[in-house]
Design an enzyme around this catalytic site. Structure first.
Site, PDB file in Angstrom:
ATOM      1  N   SER A  11       0.881  -1.167   0.000  1.00 52.92           N
ATOM      2  CA  SER A  11       0.000   0.000   0.000  1.00 52.92           C
ATOM      3  C   SER A  11       0.914   1.211   0.000  1.00 52.92           C
ATOM      4  CB  SER A  11      -0.930   0.020   1.218  1.00 52.92           C
ATOM      5  OG  SER A  11      -0.214   0.291   2.391  1.00 52.92           O
ATOM      6  N   SER A  12       0.453   2.276  -0.615  1.00 50.84           N
ATOM      7  CA  SER A  12       1.270   3.483  -0.605  1.00 50.84           C
ATOM      8  C   SER A  12       1.193   4.081   0.786  1.00 50.84           C
ATOM      9  CB  SER A  12       0.800   4.480  -1.660  1.00 50.84           C
ATOM     10  OG  SER A  12      -0.435   5.018  -1.285  1.00 50.84           O
ATOM     11  N   THR A  13       2.097   4.933   1.100  1.00 50.52           N
ATOM     12  CA  THR A  13       2.152   5.495   2.445  1.00 50.52           C
ATOM     13  C   THR A  13       0.926   6.333   2.770  1.00 50.52           C
ATOM     14  OG1 THR A  13       3.446   7.322   1.559  1.00 50.52           O
ATOM     15  CG2 THR A  13       4.662   5.499   2.556  1.00 50.52           C
ATOM     16  N   THR A  14       0.179   6.740   1.759  1.00 51.16           N
ATOM     17  CA  THR A  14      -0.997   7.569   2.002  1.00 51.16           C
ATOM     18  C   THR A  14      -2.260   6.737   2.156  1.00 51.16           C
ATOM     19  OG1 THR A  14      -1.361   7.837  -0.376  1.00 51.16           O
ATOM     20  CG2 THR A  14      -0.049   9.523   0.742  1.00 51.16           C
TER      21      THR A  14
END
Length: 194
Positions: A11-14
């Site tokens: 998952s992206s950090t956001t």
């Protein structure tokens, strides 16, 4: 030769934690003996992906939930697939248009190529819309951009560095990237020697 199913999720950090947990759940339900998970944007260095690619052995299958969790472009996807092929490892995508696709078959490779092209097209269209929205907001004087969090924490980073903390410890303590910490330290050193 029948090997293990090895899962990889990102998952992206956001993104929310729930997205990563959903990938873990789906990969485990698919029978993955080992699951590698990481939080990283698609354009950053993905150390856990590298570990997963190093771990898989001949006969194994790398399992992902969606193409965009693995690759940032069609070319990047096929670079990964070629590397897996060279090791005798297959790639399985659990959710590709509602179907599970495996690169060990010619049909699976064709479907993967088509969907990877669509995914890249969709991402490029999203980025184009984002750029247009930013340009419009700037023209209307409504866009200020993201606040430079690392620069705002430079004083704290330098204080922690002076206390003997490592860049990794500083990054974790302040919630900024390690590369930002290195830039802050380097910038302070260059200013001191100027």
């Amino acid at each position: 030769m029948s090997g293990a199913l090895i899962g990889y999720g990102r998952s992206s950090t956001t993104e929310q934690e729930a997205g990563l947990e959903a990938q873990r759940r789906d990969l485990t339900a698919a029978g993955c003996a080992k699951v590698y998970l990481e939080r990283a944007s698609a354009v950053s260095e993905r150390a856990v992906l590298r570990q997963a690619l190093d771990y898989v052995r001949e006969g194994d299958t790398l399992v992902i939930t969606k193409i965009d969790r693995l690759a940032r472009s069609t070319i990047n996807l096929w670079d990964i697939v070629r590397g897996l092929d060279a090791k005798g490892v297959g790639l399985r995508v659990l959710n590709l248009g509602g179907e599970t696709v495996d690169t060990r078959s010619a049909t699976g490779r064709l479907i993967l190529t088509i969907f990877a092209g669509f995914a890249q097209f969709e991402r490029e269209m999203m980025l184009e819309r984002q750029r247009e929205g930013i340009a419009k907001a700037k023209a209307e004087g409504k866009y200020t951009g993201r606040k430079p969090t690392a620069r705002a924490k430079a004083t704290d980073a330098l204080k922690l560095h002076a206390e003997g903390k490592t860049p990794t410890e500083i990054a974790k303590a302040l919630g900024i990237g390690r590369a930002s910490v290195y830039r802050i330290i380097q910038g302070a050193a260059e200013t001191a020697t100027a």
